[in-house]
Design an enzyme around this catalytic site. Structure first.
Site, mmCIF file in Angstrom:
data_model
loop_
_atom_site.group_PDB
_atom_site.id
_atom_site.type_symbol
_atom_site.label_atom_id
_atom_site.label_comp_id
_atom_site.label_asym_id
_atom_site.label_seq_id
_atom_site.Cartn_x
_atom_site.Cartn_y
_atom_site.Cartn_z
ATOM 1 N N ASN A 1 -3.708 -8.121 6.105
ATOM 2 C CA ASN A 1 -4.241 -7.307 7.197
ATOM 3 C C ASN A 1 -5.082 -8.137 8.168
ATOM 4 O O ASN A 1 -5.000 -7.970 9.383
ATOM 5 C CB ASN A 1 -5.097 -6.170 6.637
ATOM 6 C CG ASN A 1 -4.313 -5.193 5.794
ATOM 7 O OD1 ASN A 1 -3.086 -5.179 5.822
ATOM 8 N ND2 ASN A 1 -5.009 -4.390 5.015
ATOM 9 N N SER B 1 -5.777 17.333 -9.625
ATOM 10 C CA SER B 1 -4.492 16.951 -9.058
ATOM 11 C C SER B 1 -4.508 17.296 -7.577
ATOM 12 O O SER B 1 -4.976 18.372 -7.189
ATOM 13 C CB SER B 1 -3.353 17.691 -9.763
ATOM 14 O OG SER B 1 -2.116 17.391 -9.182
ATOM 15 N N GLY C 1 -20.670 2.115 14.505
ATOM 16 C CA GLY C 1 -20.688 0.736 14.974
ATOM 17 C C GLY C 1 -21.028 -0.225 13.859
ATOM 18 O O GLY C 1 -20.499 -0.115 12.750
ATOM 19 N N THR D 1 -20.999 -3.240 8.637
ATOM 20 C CA THR D 1 -20.221 -2.288 9.425
ATOM 21 C C THR D 1 -20.585 -0.868 9.010
ATOM 22 O O THR D 1 -20.811 -0.587 7.831
ATOM 23 C CB THR D 1 -18.715 -2.534 9.261
ATOM 24 O OG1 THR D 1 -18.359 -2.441 7.875
ATOM 25 C CG2 THR D 1 -18.339 -3.925 9.778
ATOM 26 N N ASP E 1 -10.418 -4.631 7.913
ATOM 27 C CA ASP E 1 -9.696 -5.896 8.021
ATOM 28 C C ASP E 1 -9.384 -6.228 9.477
ATOM 29 O O ASP E 1 -9.435 -7.399 9.877
ATOM 30 C CB ASP E 1 -8.411 -5.840 7.202
ATOM 31 C CG ASP E 1 -8.671 -5.701 5.711
ATOM 32 O OD1 ASP E 1 -9.711 -6.214 5.246
ATOM 33 O OD2 ASP E 1 -7.867 -5.066 5.014
ATOM 34 N N GLY F 1 -3.110 -5.359 1.819
ATOM 35 C CA GLY F 1 -3.886 -6.434 1.216
ATOM 36 C C GLY F 1 -4.761 -7.087 2.276
ATOM 37 O O GLY F 1 -4.353 -7.233 3.434
ATOM 38 N N ASP G 1 0.835 -1.197 0.000
ATOM 39 C CA ASP G 1 0.000 0.000 0.000
ATOM 40 C C ASP G 1 0.872 1.250 0.000
ATOM 41 O O ASP G 1 1.735 1.412 0.874
ATOM 42 C CB ASP G 1 -0.901 0.040 1.250
ATOM 43 C CG ASP G 1 -1.985 -1.021 1.225
ATOM 44 O OD1 ASP G 1 -2.257 -1.573 0.148
ATOM 45 O OD2 ASP G 1 -2.561 -1.288 2.296
#
Length: 300
Positions: free
Chosen positions: A52, A36, A224, A219, A252, A48, A12
């Site tokens: 994670n 930009s 919550g 989620t 994750d 990924g 990442d």
């Protein structure tokens, strides 16, 4: 027992934009969009979904088995997992490719724009669920399209209960394919936006989906999550983070807690409560795999 985590391993590249995307994008000019963003800070993290989730599950005392592919540049990631005590025996290196790469830009309101190069991930179907004995539970997280379809069918054929977690991969599938995933899965987890898309494409309501599986969790970020079981919804209150720094990987971290609880036979609401706590812990740190536990989890 071990939890098989089918999903991506990725590097990442994280960038922070100090303004708001909404102030830079003109709604009536979207057909000629050319923008930009100045990003004063940039870093590279291990990420990924499979990596994670495995990180979170390992922190909590679980036994993750990530099943994924990496490219020629993936040796560093494999070594990192091994240094954390995470098995890498179901990670395959694909020659002549790069490991998946995500370029993630976050604005001051924690909105994100992501560009993703799948690289080796599109070959993830070279891995097979039946090659991983001793697995109690699994998850289908965002991965190569063919791999997600294949691994779901393999989990079902092996009689291994699994979580369907389509994430950003959801738009790759038709309503018929998504319905097949749900009907093979034991649990489904999505965020609020993904939940709406899942309902739209399948023609089922959240209540309908929850009646087809053991449980569905939606989620809701800072609000919550909603736990759906047999058509009945329970709101699980959020945990307040020490600070809001970086949302990358929060979902994750939440799913790592979910898998720990499911593997131990917890009620789904209890799994969600631990998930909310893990999400709040992660968002207070930069990067998807740089946080540590500040509490002793009750895992009995």
């Amino acid at each position: 027992m071990a939890v098989l985590i089918c999903g991506s391993l990725a590097f990442d590249t994280i960038m922070n934009f100090e303004g708001r995307f909404a102030e830079q994008i003109l709604p009536d000019q979207l057909h000629i969009l050319n923008v930009s963003f100045l990003v004063p800070s940039l870093r590279r993290d291990f990420g990924g979904c499979a990596g994670n989730i495995a990180y979170a599950l390992q922190l909590l005392g679980g036994t993750p088995l990530p099943m994924a592919t990496v490219g020629n540049d993936g040796a560093e990631y494999v070594q990192r997992l091994q240094s954390q005590g995470i098995s890498t025996r179901h990670i395959t290196q694909v020659p002549d490719t790069y490991t998946a790469q995500a370029m993630i830009m976050t604005d001051r309101d924690n909105n994100q724009i992501t560009a993703f190069h799948p690289g080796a991930m599109v070959q993830a179907h070279v891995n097979h669920v039946e090659a991983a004995p001793g697995v109690a539970l699994g998850i289908i997280a965002p991965d190569g399209r063919d791999a997600m379809l294949q691994h779901a069918a393999e989990f079902k054929a092996a009689g291994i209960p699994f979580v369907f977690d389509p994430g950003q991969g959801l738009p790759m599938f038709s309503g018929e394919e998504l319905a097949a995933f749900v009907e093979q899965a034991s649990w489904v987890t999505v965020n609020d936006y993904e939940g709406k898309m899942l309902c739209e494409r399948t023609g089922w309501s959240l209540a309908d989906i929850s009646r087809k599986v053991r449980g569905l969790v939606v989620t809701l970020g800072a609000e919550g999550c909603d736990v759906w079981e047999a058509g009945v919804v329970t709101r699980v209150a959020p945990c307040t983070p020490a600070q809001v720094v970086d949302p990358t990987g929060c979902g994750d971290a939440w799913r790592g807690a979910l898998l720990l609880g499911l593997e131990r036979g917890w009620p789904l609401v209890r799994c969600a409560q631990l998930g909310n706590r893990m999400g709040a812990l992660k968002i207070a740190q930069r990067g998807p795999q740089n946080y540590v536990l500040d509490f002793v989890p009750d895992v009995d």
